[in-house]
Write a protein that holds these residues in place. Structure first.
Motif, PDB file in Angstrom:
ATOM      1  N   ARG A 293       0.842  -1.216   0.000  1.00  0.00           N
ATOM      2  CA  ARG A 293       0.000   0.000   0.000  1.00  0.00           C
ATOM      3  C   ARG A 293       0.868   1.254   0.000  1.00  0.00           C
ATOM      4  O   ARG A 293       0.548   2.247  -0.648  1.00  0.00           O
ATOM      5  CB  ARG A 293      -0.907   0.010   1.235  1.00  0.00           C
ATOM      6  CG  ARG A 293      -2.072  -0.938   1.100  1.00  0.00           C
ATOM      7  CD  ARG A 293      -2.885  -0.991   2.385  1.00  0.00           C
ATOM      8  NE  ARG A 293      -3.948  -1.979   2.278  1.00  0.00           N
ATOM      9  CZ  ARG A 293      -4.496  -2.594   3.314  1.00  0.00           C
ATOM     10  NH1 ARG A 293      -4.097  -2.332   4.549  1.00  0.00           N
ATOM     11  NH2 ARG A 293      -5.455  -3.476   3.128  1.00  0.00           N
TER      12      ARG A 293
ATOM     13  N   TYR B  82       2.165   1.697  -3.509  1.00  0.00           N
ATOM     14  CA  TYR B  82       1.097   2.073  -4.438  1.00  0.00           C
ATOM     15  C   TYR B  82       0.700   3.536  -4.238  1.00  0.00           C
ATOM     16  O   TYR B  82       0.487   4.276  -5.196  1.00  0.00           O
ATOM     17  CB  TYR B  82      -0.111   1.153  -4.259  1.00  0.00           C
ATOM     18  CG  TYR B  82      -1.116   1.292  -5.384  1.00  0.00           C
ATOM     19  CD1 TYR B  82      -0.849   0.775  -6.646  1.00  0.00           C
ATOM     20  CD2 TYR B  82      -2.332   1.960  -5.189  1.00  0.00           C
ATOM     21  CE1 TYR B  82      -1.748   0.926  -7.690  1.00  0.00           C
ATOM     22  CE2 TYR B  82      -3.241   2.112  -6.226  1.00  0.00           C
ATOM     23  CZ  TYR B  82      -2.942   1.584  -7.473  1.00  0.00           C
ATOM     24  OH  TYR B  82      -3.832   1.733  -8.508  1.00  0.00           O
ATOM     25  N   SER B  83       0.635   3.942  -2.952  1.00  0.00           N
ATOM     26  CA  SER B  83       0.202   5.327  -2.718  1.00  0.00           C
ATOM     27  C   SER B  83       1.297   6.320  -3.131  1.00  0.00           C
ATOM     28  O   SER B  83       1.008   7.427  -3.546  1.00  0.00           O
ATOM     29  CB  SER B  83      -0.203   5.550  -1.253  1.00  0.00           C
ATOM     30  OG  SER B  83       0.944   5.509  -0.453  1.00  0.00           O
TER      31      SER B  83
ATOM     32  N   GLY C 270       1.636   4.976  -7.495  1.00  0.00           N
ATOM     33  CA  GLY C 270       0.486   4.688  -8.363  1.00  0.00           C
ATOM     34  C   GLY C 270       0.765   3.520  -9.303  1.00  0.00           C
ATOM     35  O   GLY C 270      -0.028   3.228 -10.206  1.00  0.00           O
TER      36      GLY C 270
ATOM     37  N   ILE D 289      -0.918  -5.447  -5.458  1.00  0.00           N
ATOM     38  CA  ILE D 289      -1.931  -4.428  -5.768  1.00  0.00           C
ATOM     39  C   ILE D 289      -1.889  -4.150  -7.263  1.00  0.00           C
ATOM     40  O   ILE D 289      -0.848  -3.771  -7.816  1.00  0.00           O
ATOM     41  CB  ILE D 289      -1.706  -3.118  -4.978  1.00  0.00           C
ATOM     42  CG1 ILE D 289      -1.689  -3.397  -3.470  1.00  0.00           C
ATOM     43  CG2 ILE D 289      -2.817  -2.104  -5.308  1.00  0.00           C
ATOM     44  CD1 ILE D 289      -1.586  -2.166  -2.585  1.00  0.00           C
TER      45      ILE D 289
ATOM     46  N   ASP E 293      -4.100  -2.095 -10.116  1.00  0.00           N
ATOM     47  CA  ASP E 293      -5.165  -1.103 -10.349  1.00  0.00           C
ATOM     48  C   ASP E 293      -5.996  -0.874  -9.087  1.00  0.00           C
ATOM     49  O   ASP E 293      -7.229  -0.815  -9.140  1.00  0.00           O
ATOM     50  CB  ASP E 293      -6.070  -1.549 -11.514  1.00  0.00           C
ATOM     51  CG  ASP E 293      -5.278  -1.686 -12.803  1.00  0.00           C
ATOM     52  OD1 ASP E 293      -4.262  -0.965 -12.951  1.00  0.00           O
ATOM     53  OD2 ASP E 293      -5.646  -2.524 -13.648  1.00  0.00           O
ATOM     54  N   GLY E 294      -5.325  -0.805  -7.955  1.00  0.00           N
ATOM     55  CA  GLY E 294      -5.992  -0.497  -6.693  1.00  0.00           C
ATOM     56  C   GLY E 294      -6.616  -1.700  -6.002  1.00  0.00           C
ATOM     57  O   GLY E 294      -7.063  -1.598  -4.863  1.00  0.00           O
ATOM     58  N   LYS E 295      -6.658  -2.865  -6.671  1.00  0.00           N
ATOM     59  CA  LYS E 295      -7.237  -4.065  -6.040  1.00  0.00           C
ATOM     60  C   LYS E 295      -6.136  -4.875  -5.352  1.00  0.00           C
ATOM     61  O   LYS E 295      -5.037  -5.005  -5.889  1.00  0.00           O
ATOM     62  CB  LYS E 295      -7.920  -4.956  -7.080  1.00  0.00           C
ATOM     63  CG  LYS E 295      -9.196  -4.394  -7.627  1.00  0.00           C
ATOM     64  CD  LYS E 295     -10.123  -5.571  -8.023  1.00  0.00           C
ATOM     65  CE  LYS E 295     -11.359  -5.086  -8.727  1.00  0.00           C
ATOM     66  NZ  LYS E 295     -11.119  -4.711 -10.139  1.00  0.00           N
TER      67      LYS E 295
END
Ligand code: IMP
Length: 191
Positions: A54, A57-58, A61, A122, A124-126
């Motif tokens: 996470r 990803y944050s 992206g 992760i 595409d946000g999943k």
């Protein structure tokens, strides 16, 4: 497909690169500009793997995955487990960790243990989780110079060699991380 592997551990990177082959282009933390240590304060391997993924990803992206591994020793009620990296000290001292483990296992007959890896992905946000386990025994002394971490003390089930005495390919074939990452690679191929 380009994907970030949330690690700066060169051993892990080469193990994982060997498993995924040239199907995916692995991008390291450093390559995406993340040089700070990512906090690993969760009470489970899954929690830590997810927290790392996470974070990446944050910040970026980008699709990414992270792993967290623990050595779970039956006679020590699953210890050092999620605290495997900080077993002996707050730092990340492999030598001190191995010494402490041997100390705790002195005179213990049941030497059964497992390495367990949780991988969080992760896309595409999943979020997705994968697990890999290898059972084995804790040796009475260190053997071998390959691998890293607790490898010289881990005898995978059915063999006479520790992970540190095996080739990288042979370790990957049966290891916790190899198993978890093969599941991840299969999943990504089907997307
Ligand atoms: P982490 O997954 O990098 O947090 O690793 C936790 C602890 O387990 C560290 O002390 C690592 O050195 C150790 N470790 C992780 N993977 C392996 C492995 O494949 N073999 C031996 N030790 C490992």
């Amino acid at each position: 497909m380009k994907i970030v592997f949330a690690t700066n551990n060169a051993h892990k990177l080469s193990e994982v690169a060997q498993v995924v082959g040239d199907k995916f282009e692995l991008v390291t933390l450093r390559e995406c500009g993340i040089t700070e240590d990512i906090p690993e304060n969760e009470p489970t391997l899954e929690g830590n793997a997810l927290a790392k993924a996470r974070y990446v990803y944050s910040r970026t992206g980008l699709n990414c995955f992270a792993d967290d591994t623990g050595l779970e020793v039956d006679a020590l009620n699953g210890e050092p487990g999620v605290r495997s990296a900080r077993y002996a000290t707050d730092g990340h001292d492999d030598e001190a960790n191995k010494r402490l483990l041997l100390e705790r296992m002195q005179g213990v007959e049941n030497r059964a243990a497992q390495f367990r890896t949780a991988v969080a992905l992760i896309v595409d946000g999943k979020e997705y989780l994968f697990e890999g386990i290898v059972r084995g025994d804790i040796a009475c002394e260190e053997h071998g110079a390959g691998g890293f971490g607790y490898d010289p003390l881990f005898l995978p089930e059915g063999g006479a060699l520790t992970f540190a005495e095996m080739s990288a390919e042979a370790k990957n074939e049966i290891s916790h991380r190899g198993r978890a990452v093969r599941k991840l690679a299969e999943f990504l191929k089907q997307m």
